[in-house]
Design a protein around this motif. Structure first.
Motif, PDB file in Angstrom:
ATOM      1  N   PHE A  90      -2.971   7.204 -13.915  1.00  0.00           N
ATOM      2  CA  PHE A  90      -4.558   7.256 -14.384  1.00  0.00           C
ATOM      3  C   PHE A  90      -5.014   5.857 -14.315  1.00  0.00           C
ATOM      4  O   PHE A  90      -6.046   5.409 -13.841  1.00  0.00           O
ATOM      5  N   ALA A  91      -4.217   5.065 -14.959  1.00  0.00           N
ATOM      6  CA  ALA A  91      -4.823   3.536 -14.627  1.00  0.00           C
ATOM      7  C   ALA A  91      -4.808   3.045 -13.441  1.00  0.00           C
ATOM      8  O   ALA A  91      -5.546   2.331 -13.019  1.00  0.00           O
ATOM      9  N   ALA A  92      -3.738   3.359 -12.494  1.00  0.00           N
ATOM     10  CA  ALA A  92      -4.063   2.999 -11.378  1.00  0.00           C
ATOM     11  C   ALA A  92      -5.137   3.223 -10.622  1.00  0.00           C
ATOM     12  O   ALA A  92      -5.590   2.750  -9.705  1.00  0.00           O
ATOM     13  N   LEU A  93      -5.334   4.717 -10.714  1.00  0.00           N
ATOM     14  CA  LEU A  93      -6.855   5.194 -10.039  1.00  0.00           C
ATOM     15  C   LEU A  93      -8.083   4.529 -10.697  1.00  0.00           C
ATOM     16  O   LEU A  93      -8.925   4.093  -9.994  1.00  0.00           O
ATOM     17  N   ASP A  94      -7.813   4.024 -12.169  1.00  0.00           N
ATOM     18  CA  ASP A  94      -9.037   3.218 -12.531  1.00  0.00           C
ATOM     19  C   ASP A  94      -9.037   1.947 -12.013  1.00  0.00           C
ATOM     20  O   ASP A  94     -10.258   1.267 -11.544  1.00  0.00           O
ATOM     21  N   GLU A  95      -8.052   1.238 -11.700  1.00  0.00           N
ATOM     22  CA  GLU A  95      -7.806   0.020 -10.854  1.00  0.00           C
ATOM     23  C   GLU A  95      -8.301  -0.062  -9.463  1.00  0.00           C
ATOM     24  O   GLU A  95      -9.105  -0.791  -9.036  1.00  0.00           O
ATOM     25  N   LEU A  96      -8.194   1.127  -8.817  1.00  0.00           N
ATOM     26  CA  LEU A  96      -8.806   1.362  -7.404  1.00  0.00           C
ATOM     27  C   LEU A  96     -10.162   1.445  -7.449  1.00  0.00           C
ATOM     28  O   LEU A  96     -10.594   0.925  -6.433  1.00  0.00           O
ATOM     29  N   ARG A  97     -10.549   2.371  -8.329  1.00  0.00           N
ATOM     30  CA  ARG A  97     -12.262   2.328  -8.496  1.00  0.00           C
ATOM     31  C   ARG A  97     -12.786   0.888  -8.746  1.00  0.00           C
ATOM     32  O   ARG A  97     -13.907   0.599  -8.327  1.00  0.00           O
ATOM     33  N   ARG A  98     -11.981   0.194  -9.633  1.00  0.00           N
ATOM     34  CA  ARG A  98     -12.558  -1.342  -9.879  1.00  0.00           C
ATOM     35  C   ARG A  98     -12.677  -2.094  -8.690  1.00  0.00           C
ATOM     36  O   ARG A  98     -13.506  -2.885  -8.438  1.00  0.00           O
ATOM     37  N   ARG A  99     -11.446  -1.700  -7.869  1.00  0.00           N
ATOM     38  CA  ARG A  99     -11.671  -2.554  -6.643  1.00  0.00           C
ATOM     39  C   ARG A  99     -12.456  -1.753  -5.463  1.00  0.00           C
ATOM     40  O   ARG A  99     -12.679  -2.282  -4.262  1.00  0.00           O
ATOM     41  N   GLU A 100     -13.350  -0.838  -5.806  1.00  0.00           N
ATOM     42  CA  GLU A 100     -14.043  -0.201  -4.865  1.00  0.00           C
ATOM     43  C   GLU A 100     -13.265   0.360  -3.855  1.00  0.00           C
ATOM     44  O   GLU A 100     -13.829   0.505  -2.602  1.00  0.00           O
ATOM     45  N   ALA A 101     -12.158   0.866  -3.871  1.00  0.00           N
ATOM     46  CA  ALA A 101     -11.509   1.344  -2.687  1.00  0.00           C
ATOM     47  C   ALA A 101     -12.068   2.603  -2.244  1.00  0.00           C
ATOM     48  O   ALA A 101     -12.679   3.546  -2.988  1.00  0.00           O
ATOM     49  N   VAL A 102     -12.121   2.912  -0.908  1.00  0.00           N
ATOM     50  CA  VAL A 102     -12.618   4.139  -0.213  1.00  0.00           C
ATOM     51  C   VAL A 102     -11.261   4.903   0.200  1.00  0.00           C
ATOM     52  O   VAL A 102     -10.431   4.449   0.836  1.00  0.00           O
ATOM     53  N   VAL A 396       0.175   0.461  -3.997  1.00  0.00           N
ATOM     54  CA  VAL A 396       0.962   1.665  -2.862  1.00  0.00           C
ATOM     55  C   VAL A 396      -0.071   2.455  -2.656  1.00  0.00           C
ATOM     56  O   VAL A 396       0.074   2.962  -1.397  1.00  0.00           O
ATOM     57  N   LEU A 397      -0.945   3.146  -3.846  1.00  0.00           N
ATOM     58  CA  LEU A 397      -1.799   4.382  -3.275  1.00  0.00           C
ATOM     59  C   LEU A 397      -2.870   3.691  -2.492  1.00  0.00           C
ATOM     60  O   LEU A 397      -3.249   4.574  -1.658  1.00  0.00           O
ATOM     61  N   GLU A 398      -3.320   2.424  -2.688  1.00  0.00           N
ATOM     62  CA  GLU A 398      -4.481   1.828  -1.794  1.00  0.00           C
ATOM     63  C   GLU A 398      -3.909   1.832  -0.615  1.00  0.00           C
ATOM     64  O   GLU A 398      -4.492   2.228   0.503  1.00  0.00           O
ATOM     65  N   GLY A 399      -2.630   1.537  -0.007  1.00  0.00           N
ATOM     66  CA  GLY A 399      -1.877   1.541   0.933  1.00  0.00           C
ATOM     67  C   GLY A 399      -1.602   2.904   1.678  1.00  0.00           C
ATOM     68  O   GLY A 399      -2.023   2.948   2.999  1.00  0.00           O
ATOM     69  N   LEU A 400      -1.642   3.669   1.104  1.00  0.00           N
ATOM     70  CA  LEU A 400      -1.115   5.029   1.568  1.00  0.00           C
ATOM     71  C   LEU A 400      -2.874   5.939   1.650  1.00  0.00           C
ATOM     72  O   LEU A 400      -2.776   6.795   2.415  1.00  0.00           O
ATOM     73  N   ALA A 401      -3.244   5.903   0.645  1.00  0.00           N
ATOM     74  CA  ALA A 401      -4.594   6.868   0.569  1.00  0.00           C
ATOM     75  C   ALA A 401      -5.828   6.153   0.952  1.00  0.00           C
ATOM     76  O   ALA A 401      -6.941   6.768   0.867  1.00  0.00           O
TER      77      ALA A 401
END
Length: 403
Positions: A90-102, A396-401
């Motif tokens: 859950f925290a990693a998802l929060d971080e990806l949203r902070r990064r504005e990952a698509v 890792v999730l950003e690199g994969l998804a």
């Protein structure tokens, strides 16, 4: 998240956790997971085997990236084994949203049910059922120490035990599963790295040894007249340690049941469970066969009847090299908190990722454990290392998804 999860199922006496499958503590953990999902606008669902999923994107689209772990515990277990992986997801998802990952692939966070096997004696029940590695018939025969069957426990918790079984369509929609876990050893502490990547899970299993003797009065029965299975069990425990030392494997008798279990009664039955693990199958076979051979020799000499039953077994899991190497490249490219290289670690502990590896490309990240202690209230990881784990998982999730 830690503050809200921490009190659930915690024993005031030991400081450890008793979050057993299909109990009140388990239900509270599930409600916690659902609340975390809904707070982030994720679609929450429970599959036919009681595993929880929190979806970002279309679950039916396929090629999903999934992360998570479990929330149940061993008896008086620690706060990190399992929950660290769920909280970090859950925290990693929060971080990806902070990064504005698509996101270009669906993402799911999971809580697999009954991973530890503390109540019914079989580990990874939720993932085993989904992967078809546990039949419905076998699952329905599982019983806890009070004689309550798995179907009875599920029904009492509001779930349908008749619906459980293989879920190949769901697994076919998963493109990769990445599980973060606190390291259950000291390899990272010794190397000075906050995060590592799993290379393989050792083969491991559980064997039940039933030693049957004759119940009698502890105060009136001569030593020469006794058929005491406790003595044979004790000799077998020592033999397990010797076999492990000789072969380089691991062997542990950590659970015992005694009948009639009276202070002033010679037992009629001593039932002990052997947990054994090794770096390779040949070593594991050598350990277990050596323990059983010694137990039978002791039993025959003492007039004790012995039955040995293998209750569970997981072969060696060599995580998919392509996914593992891709994860290492992502982490090393992004620095992994200053590390030029990310260590590869083997582990003797079983995980849902290991069960799913036969059906789905899987990988694991480990977060440093400064003492190596696990399955204990003393289990620990520093806040800085936990944050490093979240950042690594987000990378890792950003690199994969994500694009």
């Amino acid at each position: 998240m830690w503050r809200s999860l921490r009190p659930i199922g915690r024993s005031d006496a030991s400081g450890g956790y008793r979050r057993y499958a299909w109990t009140g503590a388990d239900a509270d953990c599930r409600l916690w997971f659902q609340a975390q999902a809904e707070a982030r606008g994720l679609d929450h669902e429970i599959d036919r085997n009681g595993n929880q999923w929190a979806w970002l994107g279309d679950p039916l689209a396929g090629d999903a990236v999934v992360t998570g772990s479990h929330l149940d515990s061993v008896p008086d277990g620690g706060a990190f084994d399992g929950p660290l992986g769920v909280v970090s997801s859950f925290a990693a998802l929060d971080e990806l949203r902070r990064r504005e990952a698509v996101f270009t692939r669906p993402l799911a966070i999971t809580n697999f049910g009954d991973e530890e096997g503390a109540r019914f004696g079989l580990a990874c029940v939720g993932s085993r059922l989904a992967a078809g590695q546990l039949t419905t018939e076998h699952a329905h025969r599982l019983r806890d120490g009070d004689g309550v069957s798995l179907p009875q426990a599920m029904e009492a918790a509001g779930y349908d035990p008749d619906a459980i079984g293989p879920d190949p369509e769901r697994l076919a929609r998963i493109g990769a599963f990445v599980e973060l876990h606190v390291e259950q050893g000291r390899a990272l502490d010794l190397s000075g790295d906050p995060v590592g990547v799993a290379s393989a899970i050792w083969p491991h299993g559980r064997w039940r040894f039933d030693f049957r003797g004759e119940a009698n009065h502890a105060g009136t029965t001569r030593l020469a007249d006794r058929r005491d299975p406790m003595l044979t069990y004790a000799e077998t425990v020592l033999a397990a340690r010797r076999e492990a030392e000789l072969t380089g494997g691991l062997a542990t008798f950590g659970k015992i049941a005694v009948e009639p279990n009276g202070v002033n009664a010679i037992p009629s039955l001593v039932r002990g469970w052997l947990d054994s693990r090794a770096a390779d199958q040949d070593t594991l076979d050598a350990v277990v066969s050596g323990v059983e051979r010694a137990a039978r020799e002791y039993a025959e000499r003492a007039g004790i009847d012995l039955d040995v039953v293998r209750e569970s077994f997981t072969p060696v899991v060599d995580f998919q090299h392509a996914l593992r190497d891709e994860i290492r490249r992502v982490l090393e490219k992004r620095g992994a908190d200053g590390a030029a290289t990310v260590p590869l670690l083997g582990t003797g502990a079983g995980h849902d990722a290991g069960i799913l590896s036969a059906s789905v490309p899987t990988a694991m990240l480990f977060v440093r454990n400064p003492t190596g202690i696990s399955h204990s209230p003393a289990e620990h990881a520093t806040e800085d290392d936990c944050v490093a784990g979240v950042r690594a998982l987000a990378d890792v999730l950003e690199g994969l998804a994500c694009s």
